[in-house]
Design a protein around this motif. Structure first.
Motif, PDB file in Angstrom:
ATOM      1  N   UNK A  89      23.878  22.633 111.945  1.00 39.31           N
ATOM      2  CA  UNK A  89      23.041  23.083 112.998  1.00 39.31           C
ATOM      3  C   UNK A  89      23.385  21.305 113.907  1.00 39.31           C
ATOM      4  N   UNK A  90      23.265  21.231 114.899  1.00 37.82           N
ATOM      5  CA  UNK A  90      23.667  20.639 115.327  1.00 37.82           C
ATOM      6  C   UNK A  90      23.823  20.289 117.537  1.00 37.82           C
ATOM      7  N   UNK A  91      23.431  19.229 118.050  1.00 37.54           N
ATOM      8  CA  UNK A  91      22.979  19.662 119.126  1.00 37.54           C
ATOM      9  C   UNK A  91      23.801  18.924 120.178  1.00 37.54           C
ATOM     10  N   UNK A  92      24.733  19.743 120.756  1.00 31.51           N
ATOM     11  CA  UNK A  92      25.821  19.921 121.651  1.00 31.51           C
ATOM     12  C   UNK A  92      25.559  19.480 123.068  1.00 31.51           C
ATOM     13  N   UNK A 139      18.417  21.522 126.156  1.00 31.10           N
ATOM     14  CA  UNK A 139      19.429  21.312 124.559  1.00 31.10           C
ATOM     15  C   UNK A 139      20.100  22.926 124.691  1.00 31.10           C
ATOM     16  N   UNK A 140      21.347  22.071 124.043  1.00 31.80           N
ATOM     17  CA  UNK A 140      22.162  23.197 123.404  1.00 31.80           C
ATOM     18  C   UNK A 140      22.581  22.996 122.077  1.00 31.80           C
ATOM     19  N   UNK A 141      22.473  23.791 120.969  1.00 40.36           N
ATOM     20  CA  UNK A 141      22.943  23.262 120.121  1.00 40.36           C
ATOM     21  C   UNK A 141      23.756  24.259 119.036  1.00 40.36           C
ATOM     22  N   UNK A 142      24.430  24.251 118.516  1.00 37.46           N
ATOM     23  CA  UNK A 142      25.673  25.331 117.548  1.00 37.46           C
ATOM     24  C   UNK A 142      25.245  25.262 116.045  1.00 37.46           C
ATOM     25  N   UNK A 143      24.897  26.789 115.370  1.00 32.21           N
ATOM     26  CA  UNK A 143      24.400  26.904 113.837  1.00 32.21           C
ATOM     27  C   UNK A 143      25.886  27.299 113.263  1.00 32.21           C
ATOM     28  N   UNK A 144      26.569  26.602 112.248  1.00 33.02           N
ATOM     29  CA  UNK A 144      27.482  27.194 111.655  1.00 33.02           C
ATOM     30  C   UNK A 144      27.063  27.340 110.200  1.00 33.02           C
ATOM     31  N   UNK A 145      27.170  28.387 110.318  1.00 33.01           N
ATOM     32  CA  UNK A 145      27.002  29.436 108.623  1.00 33.01           C
ATOM     33  C   UNK A 145      28.328  29.831 108.186  1.00 33.01           C
ATOM     34  N   UNK A 186      29.694  31.142 113.702  1.00 38.85           N
ATOM     35  CA  UNK A 186      29.150  30.259 114.861  1.00 38.85           C
ATOM     36  C   UNK A 186      28.542  31.103 115.805  1.00 38.85           C
ATOM     37  N   UNK A 187      27.160  30.402 115.939  1.00 35.92           N
ATOM     38  CA  UNK A 187      26.382  30.718 117.085  1.00 35.92           C
ATOM     39  C   UNK A 187      25.466  29.101 118.039  1.00 35.92           C
ATOM     40  N   UNK A 188      25.731  29.473 118.853  1.00 37.72           N
ATOM     41  CA  UNK A 188      25.167  28.644 120.611  1.00 37.72           C
ATOM     42  C   UNK A 188      24.054  29.535 120.367  1.00 37.72           C
ATOM     43  N   UNK A 189      23.214  28.466 120.510  1.00 38.18           N
ATOM     44  CA  UNK A 189      21.886  28.351 121.338  1.00 38.18           C
ATOM     45  C   UNK A 189      21.664  27.359 121.894  1.00 38.18           C
TER      46      UNK A 189
END
Length: 198
Positions: free
Chosen positions: A128-131, A91-97, A67-70
């Motif tokens: 890949x969602x924008x939080x 903006x901040x997003x999170x990618x889950x793999x 889980x990565x935050x960018x």
């Protein structure tokens, strides 16, 4: 007299031979029964382990192992003559793999029930969602407005670029490696002595 001794010896030899044959037959029956009982018990043990693995895997549908935050800042500009509009958005997003469906893992158990061999699917991006997003600065002109759709399109493009960059940096490889470690520990906890991953 000698005839009686001969008959006694022959009778004694027959009785000894009969006892030896009886002992061999009884030993063969006991060994055969033990062999079939062991195979039946081993088969039940293997079936129980297979049922246990199936049940445990079905509890976990999606296995997220990375889980990565960018974060990023995008700037939208529009101009027409002397009129101009701009928006600066953070903006901040999170990618889950990880593994999308853990029940896709195929496996086989050795006859003695001590070794399990698993075939684990490749890791993939699960989300890949924008939080969060916020506008830092903006100036709107009625002649060249920046619409909400323009903002969404620009964020969507930036999201895709961020995901492609992370994949290029090896996010999916890390997610698969961690998935293998988790599944291996999980199978060792179920009582397997050796876990092989393909």
């Amino acid at each position: 007299m000698e005839d009686k001794k001969e008959k006694k010896r022959a009778g004694l030899g027959t009785r000894i031979l009969l006892r030896i044959v009886t002992i061999i037959v009884v030993a063969a029956i006991v060994l055969g029964a033990g062999y079939f009982a062991f195979n039946r018990f081993a088969g039940v043990k293997t079936e129980n382990k297979l049922a246990l693995v199936d049940r445990q895997l079905s509890y976990c549908q999606e296995l997220v192992t990375a889980k990565y935050r960018y974060s990023d800042i995008i700037t939208l500009k529009k101009t027409s003559g002397f009129a101009k509009s701009y928006s600066i958005i953070k903006y901040t997003g999170i990618i889950r793999a990880g593994i999308a469906d853990i029940t896709d893992v195929s496996y086989s158990v050795s006859l003695d029930g001590k070794t399990i061999t698993l075939s684990v699917p490749e890791a993939e991006v699960l989300g890949n969602e924008i939080v969060s997003q916020s506008v830092f600065d903006e100036k709107q002109s009625i002649f060249v407005p920046i619409s909400t759709q323009d903002v969404f399109d620009e964020i969507e493009k930036a999201k895709t670029e961020a995901m492609e960059d992370m994949i290029a940096e090896g996010v999916l490889d890390e997610a698969r490696e961690y998935s293998i470690r988790i599944i291996t520990q999980f199978m060792l906890a179920l009582g397997f002595e050796e876990v092989k991953i393909r």
